[in-house]
Design a protein around this motif. Structure first.
Motif, PDB file in Angstrom:
ATOM      1  N   TYR A   1      -4.525   6.418  -3.898  1.00 26.75           N
ATOM      2  CA  TYR A   1      -5.011   6.532  -2.393  1.00 26.75           C
ATOM      3  C   TYR A   1      -3.581   7.113  -1.570  1.00 26.75           C
ATOM      4  CZ  TYR A   1      -5.993   5.009   2.715  1.00 26.75           C
ATOM      5  OH  TYR A   1      -6.208   5.387   3.889  1.00 26.75           O
ATOM      6  N   LEU A   2      -2.583   6.360  -1.763  1.00 27.88           N
ATOM      7  CA  LEU A   2      -1.384   6.722  -1.026  1.00 27.88           C
ATOM      8  C   LEU A   2      -0.921   8.136  -1.078  1.00 27.88           C
ATOM      9  CD1 LEU A   2       0.687   3.693  -1.834  1.00 27.88           C
ATOM     10  CD2 LEU A   2      -0.606   3.893   0.188  1.00 27.88           C
ATOM     11  N   LEU A   3      -1.037   8.518  -2.350  1.00 23.59           N
ATOM     12  CA  LEU A   3      -0.609  10.169  -2.698  1.00 23.59           C
ATOM     13  C   LEU A   3      -1.801  11.107  -2.123  1.00 23.59           C
ATOM     14  CD1 LEU A   3       0.969   9.751  -6.263  1.00 23.59           C
ATOM     15  CD2 LEU A   3       1.816  10.043  -4.166  1.00 23.59           C
ATOM     16  N   LYS A   4      -2.969  10.687  -2.160  1.00 24.76           N
ATOM     17  CA  LYS A   4      -3.900  11.706  -1.607  1.00 24.76           C
ATOM     18  C   LYS A   4      -4.013  11.773  -0.199  1.00 24.76           C
ATOM     19  CE  LYS A   4      -7.147   9.997  -4.993  1.00 24.76           C
ATOM     20  NZ  LYS A   4      -8.458   9.451  -5.384  1.00 24.76           N
ATOM     21  N   GLU A   5      -3.909  10.708   0.419  1.00 24.76           N
ATOM     22  CA  GLU A   5      -4.026  10.487   1.968  1.00 24.76           C
ATOM     23  C   GLU A   5      -2.544  10.870   2.614  1.00 24.76           C
ATOM     24  OE1 GLU A   5      -6.733   9.882   3.303  1.00 24.76           O
ATOM     25  OE2 GLU A   5      -6.177   9.132   5.272  1.00 24.76           O
ATOM     26  N   MET A   6      -1.410  10.344   2.068  1.00 30.72           N
ATOM     27  CA  MET A   6      -0.190  10.627   2.836  1.00 30.72           C
ATOM     28  C   MET A   6       0.899  11.615   2.347  1.00 30.72           C
ATOM     29  SD  MET A   6      -0.343   6.801   4.475  1.00 30.72           S
ATOM     30  CE  MET A   6      -1.535   6.197   3.274  1.00 30.72           C
ATOM     31  N   VAL A   7       0.677  11.888   1.037  1.00 25.26           N
ATOM     32  CA  VAL A   7       1.665  12.609   0.547  1.00 25.26           C
ATOM     33  C   VAL A   7       1.459  14.020   0.111  1.00 25.26           C
ATOM     34  CG1 VAL A   7       3.437  12.779  -1.272  1.00 25.26           C
ATOM     35  CG2 VAL A   7       2.738  10.612  -0.327  1.00 25.26           C
TER      36      VAL A   7
ATOM     37  N   GLU B   1       1.749  19.516   7.426  1.00 22.97           N
ATOM     38  CA  GLU B   1       3.061  19.588   7.547  1.00 22.97           C
ATOM     39  C   GLU B   1       3.930  18.352   7.801  1.00 22.97           C
ATOM     40  OE1 GLU B   1       4.966  23.717   8.630  1.00 22.97           O
ATOM     41  OE2 GLU B   1       4.078  22.636  10.316  1.00 22.97           O
ATOM     42  N   ALA B   2       2.954  17.355   8.200  1.00 21.02           N
ATOM     43  CA  ALA B   2       3.206  15.912   8.681  1.00 21.02           C
ATOM     44  C   ALA B   2       3.601  15.205   7.499  1.00 21.02           C
ATOM     45  CB  ALA B   2       2.551  15.219   9.412  1.00 21.02           C
ATOM     46  N   GLU B   3       4.949  14.746   7.446  1.00 24.05           N
ATOM     47  CA  GLU B   3       5.554  13.953   6.147  1.00 24.05           C
ATOM     48  C   GLU B   3       5.689  12.312   6.514  1.00 24.05           C
ATOM     49  OE1 GLU B   3       8.462  16.040   3.360  1.00 24.05           O
ATOM     50  OE2 GLU B   3       8.641  16.709   5.428  1.00 24.05           O
ATOM     51  N   HIS B   4       4.787  11.690   5.922  1.00 20.14           N
ATOM     52  CA  HIS B   4       4.920  10.369   5.979  1.00 20.14           C
ATOM     53  C   HIS B   4       6.071   9.363   5.220  1.00 20.14           C
ATOM     54  CE1 HIS B   4       3.514   6.028   5.961  1.00 20.14           C
ATOM     55  NE2 HIS B   4       2.490   6.375   6.878  1.00 20.14           N
ATOM     56  N   VAL B   5       6.757   8.771   5.740  1.00 21.56           N
ATOM     57  CA  VAL B   5       7.896   8.151   4.976  1.00 21.56           C
ATOM     58  C   VAL B   5       7.594   7.424   3.764  1.00 21.56           C
ATOM     59  CG1 VAL B   5       9.287   7.565   7.154  1.00 21.56           C
ATOM     60  CG2 VAL B   5       7.633   5.756   6.328  1.00 21.56           C
ATOM     61  N   ILE B   6       6.189   7.194   3.389  1.00 17.39           N
ATOM     62  CA  ILE B   6       5.878   6.341   2.083  1.00 17.39           C
ATOM     63  C   ILE B   6       6.280   7.844   1.002  1.00 17.39           C
ATOM     64  CG2 ILE B   6       3.888   6.299   0.525  1.00 17.39           C
ATOM     65  CD1 ILE B   6       2.491   5.155   2.742  1.00 17.39           C
ATOM     66  N   GLY B   7       6.057   8.836   1.496  1.00 17.71           N
ATOM     67  CA  GLY B   7       6.658   9.997   0.479  1.00 17.71           C
ATOM     68  C   GLY B   7       7.738   9.705  -0.150  1.00 17.71           C
ATOM     69  N   LEU B   8       8.968   8.990   0.551  1.00 13.40           N
ATOM     70  CA  LEU B   8      10.268   8.783  -0.028  1.00 13.40           C
ATOM     71  C   LEU B   8      10.315   7.789  -1.378  1.00 13.40           C
ATOM     72  CD1 LEU B   8      11.928   8.029   3.323  1.00 13.40           C
ATOM     73  CD2 LEU B   8      12.368   9.920   1.902  1.00 13.40           C
ATOM     74  N   TYR B   9       9.468   6.816  -1.364  1.00 16.63           N
ATOM     75  CA  TYR B   9       9.236   5.777  -2.402  1.00 16.63           C
ATOM     76  C   TYR B   9       9.020   6.687  -3.649  1.00 16.63           C
ATOM     77  CZ  TYR B   9       9.868   1.889   0.501  1.00 16.63           C
ATOM     78  OH  TYR B   9      10.380   0.983   1.459  1.00 16.63           O
ATOM     79  N   TYR B  10       8.272   7.724  -3.337  1.00 18.05           N
ATOM     80  CA  TYR B  10       7.718   8.512  -4.849  1.00 18.05           C
ATOM     81  C   TYR B  10       8.632   9.618  -4.896  1.00 18.05           C
ATOM     82  CZ  TYR B  10       3.440   5.897  -4.724  1.00 18.05           C
ATOM     83  OH  TYR B  10       2.510   5.134  -4.877  1.00 18.05           O
ATOM     84  N   GLY B  11       9.637   9.690  -3.909  1.00 17.08           N
ATOM     85  CA  GLY B  11      10.657  10.801  -4.170  1.00 17.08           C
ATOM     86  C   GLY B  11      10.151  12.074  -3.928  1.00 17.08           C
ATOM     87  N   LYS B  12       9.196  12.048  -3.006  1.00 14.54           N
ATOM     88  CA  LYS B  12       8.516  13.318  -2.655  1.00 14.54           C
ATOM     89  C   LYS B  12       8.679  13.727  -1.422  1.00 14.54           C
ATOM     90  CE  LYS B  12       5.020  13.783  -6.296  1.00 14.54           C
ATOM     91  NZ  LYS B  12       3.798  13.254  -6.928  1.00 14.54           N
ATOM     92  N   ARG B  13       9.848  14.564  -1.001  1.00 16.51           N
ATOM     93  CA  ARG B  13       9.862  15.156   0.310  1.00 16.51           C
ATOM     94  C   ARG B  13      10.297  16.582  -0.119  1.00 16.51           C
ATOM     95  NH1 ARG B  13      10.983  15.711   4.458  1.00 16.51           N
ATOM     96  NH2 ARG B  13      13.015  15.031   5.170  1.00 16.51           N
ATOM     97  N   GLU B  14       9.598  17.489   0.686  1.00 24.13           N
ATOM     98  CA  GLU B  14       9.649  18.882   0.601  1.00 24.13           C
ATOM     99  C   GLU B  14      11.133  19.281   0.688  1.00 24.13           C
ATOM    100  OE1 GLU B  14       8.851  23.152   2.372  1.00 24.13           O
ATOM    101  OE2 GLU B  14       8.136  21.428   3.528  1.00 24.13           O
ATOM    102  N   SER B  15      11.665  18.888   1.760  1.00 28.42           N
ATOM    103  CA  SER B  15      13.038  19.316   2.277  1.00 28.42           C
ATOM    104  C   SER B  15      14.181  18.083   1.911  1.00 28.42           C
ATOM    105  CB  SER B  15      13.118  19.679   3.984  1.00 28.42           C
ATOM    106  OG  SER B  15      12.435  18.917   4.276  1.00 28.42           O
ATOM    107  N   THR B  16      15.299  18.488   1.751  1.00 30.73           N
ATOM    108  CA  THR B  16      16.512  17.320   1.497  1.00 30.73           C
ATOM    109  C   THR B  16      16.246  16.685   0.412  1.00 30.73           C
ATOM    110  OG1 THR B  16      15.696  15.384   2.810  1.00 30.73           O
ATOM    111  CG2 THR B  16      16.821  17.168   4.138  1.00 30.73           C
TER     112      THR B  16
END
Ligand code: SF4
Ligand code: SF4
Ligand code: SF4
Lengths: 293, 248
Positions: A215-221, A278-293
């Motif tokens: 759910y987290l990946l589908k909804e927020m990443v 384009e909105a990135e949720h901070v949860i992406g950080l736990y999965y190491g998934k951030r498009e930039s940086t």
């Protein structure tokens, strides 16, 4: 964030509907009788259609009325109340205009203010989220309000106001993208603060907690490629602002007016898709998934 | 009520030791097991034996590689469940009042019969601690095993969260973090427990104990010369055997 079609439609359509109600409430145009009926029908269909489509993403829509209870803390709850108030006041005002050929001005003013307040509440559902740095800034409500006013003016046939507001919303949209691109970095939330391991060294994701999706990946990443989003930004701004401005500057005809409105609608839908995608949720950080940086 | 209490009598929560966690995922399994059969809607799975399985979990274990400026990289396993934040943003955004924080012990819970499944609370949580169950359409989150910790039908040693009870390396500890004399508070003080994403302002109750500093390498160096390989290339009979075998 996952760009759910039901939420994109809801925010765009109800924004347009409440925008049109804003102008009608102020007497732009000062319609009564059958033409008032036509204008109010369009505005209500948009506003209510949008609100209904928003219930499509609920897990348990049959309990939706419970969403009225927490107006003291929740912007979603405030939005629910404000939309009911706005539609009620504007409804009374519309009855006067359609059936009795009298516009009770104070009712219209209150209705207009409530219509804008509803759009503001919608925008604050997103704007108050600290977890999505791109949204968490005053430009989020500013853009929602501006687009609602501009689209409303366009539908209300207020060519001069529409021209000014569409130009302003185009400029604001550009600023929102420009400022938004650095928001995540400025928020100070990184993989190091997320894991607290920054004191040891540089953190990278080694293994995710699950091999499949969740759910987290589908909804927020949701990650859109940079090139892809640049192209869509150009499409959005062209359809939303540049094309309608050209069409409105040409000698006025109803066909050109309708084309301008359609183009604007398509542009705002694209812009709203980008707003989510384009909105990135901070949860992406736990999965190491951030498009930039 | 989605207004947060100004003060909770206790702050029940977990202390997670990143030094001892071995990444076995036993807490993930025991959490799913207990919470599927007890509090609220079961934690459903979709396509569990198919090509694209997904499911609802209240606790998940990430693994990170951390590269210090000097020395070798470290692998750190990182269990994550709801941190029962003092300033829980997931509670205040909830339009229905389904999400709430208990005054008596600070546990953050979802009243599933009020939840409309709007998902806003999961958006508001910075830690990814809430997952919508796609079968029931309601929000699921760690309950701190509220149906174990006060459960007089269980033997006393079992009156703690399933994940804590299960952990084979004692990496999860449960207690009252408002009481500075409790075992968990002492552990946090001693080991320098930290908050995750402090800049988000959620004031999490759960704390994480950072990994202890690693041993240095110089102790090994004393014996290292003796451990050098004696001969790089096999000679004599072995060398002959080697060459002959290679020709075959
Ligand atoms: S960890 Fe997330 S779900 Fe749990 S209390 Fe904090 S914000 Fe809410
Ligand atoms: S998903 Fe349920 S608990 Fe979460 S904000 Fe919506 S109604 Fe509240
Ligand atoms: S306290 Fe209970 S619900 Fe929370 S993570 Fe542990 S086992 Fe799961």
């Amino acid at each position: 964030m996952h760009p759910a079609p039901s939420i994109i439609l809801f925010t765009v359509l109800s924004g347009l509907g409440f925008g049109l109600l804003f102008w009608l409430g102020l007497g732009f145009p000062p319609v009564t009788g059958f033409s008032a009926f036509a204008f109010f029908t369009i505005a209500y269909l948009l506003a209510i259609g949008g609100l209904i489509s928003s219930t499509f993403h609920l897990g348990n829509p049959q309990r939706a009325l419970k969403a009225f209870t927490q107006w003291q803390t929740s912007w979603l709850s405030r939005e629910a109340w404000l939309s009911v108030f706005a539609l009620t006041f504007m409804g009374l005002y519309a009855i006067g205009a359609v059936f009795f050929a009298t516009r009770i001005a104070p009712l219209g003013w209150i209705g207009s203010a409530l219509a804008l307040a509803t759009v503001y509440a919608t925008s604050m559902i997103y704007g108050q989220l600290k977890t999505v740095p791109r949204w968490n800034q005053p430009t989020t409500p500013a853009l929602f309000l501006m687009l609602s006013l501009a689209g409303g003016a366009l539908l209300a046939g207020q060519v001069t106001y529409a021209l000014i507001l569409i130009t302003l919303s185009g400029v604001l949209q550009g600023a929102v993208w420009y400022l938004g691109d650095t928001r995540f970095a400025k928020s100070g939330t990184t993989m190091e603060t997320a894991t607290g391991l920054g004191t040891i060294g540089k953190v990278t994701a080694f293994e995710p907690p699950h091999t499949g999706n969740n759910y987290l990946l589908k909804e927020m990443v949701h990650v859109v490629g940079r090139k892809h989003s640049q192209k869509l930004r150009i499409i959005a701004i062209t359809l939303m602002a540049i094309l309608p401005i050209i069409l409105l500057l040409l000698p006025f005809s109803h066909t050109l007016g309708a084309l301008a409105a359609l183009s604007h609608l398509a542009g705002v839908l694209t812009s709203r898709w980008l707003f989510f995608a384009e909105a990135e949720h901070v949860i992406g950080l736990y999965y190491g998934k951030r498009e930039s940086t | 009520m989605t207004q947060l209490p100004t003060h909770t009598e206790k702050k029940l929560g977990l202390v997670i030791d990143l030094d001892t966690c071995v990444g076995c995922h036993a807490c993930v399994v025991s959490c799913k097991g207990w919470n599927t059969e007890n509090y609220g809607a079961p934690l459903s799975d979709q396509d569990p034996y198919g090509a694209d399985p997904t499911g609802t979990f209240l606790n998940r274990v990430h693994s990170y590689e951390v590269q210090p400026n000097q020395g070798v990289a470290q692998l750190i396993h990182f269990p994550k469940s709801c941190l029962h934040c003092d300033d829980a943003p997931c509670v205040t955004v909830c339009p229905t009042g389904a999400s709430y924080k208990r005054v008596e012990d600070g546990i953050v819970l979802v009243n599933e019969s009020d939840c409309i499944g709007c998902g806003l609370c999961a958006w508001a949580c910075p830690y990814g601690a809430r997952e919508m169950d796609s079968d029931q359409g309601v929000m699921k989150k760690c309950t701190l095993c509220v149906d174990r910790i006060y459960n007089e039908n269980l033997p006393e040693e079992d009156r703690q969260p399933a994940c804590v009870r299960t952990c084979p390396s004692n990496a999860r500890h449960f207690g009252d973090l408002a009481d500075s004399e409790s075992d968990v508070s002492k552990l946090v003080a001693e080991r320098g427990g930290i908050d995750l994403m402090p800049e988000q302002g959620t004031k999490p109750v759960n704390k994480y104990l950072p990994p202890r500093p690693k041993d240095t390498w110089d102790q090994i160096d004393i014996l290292a010369p003796l451990l050098d390989p004696v001969a790089e290339e096999p000679k004599g009979f072995l060398g002959w055997l080697d060459k002959t075998l290679e020709k075959l």
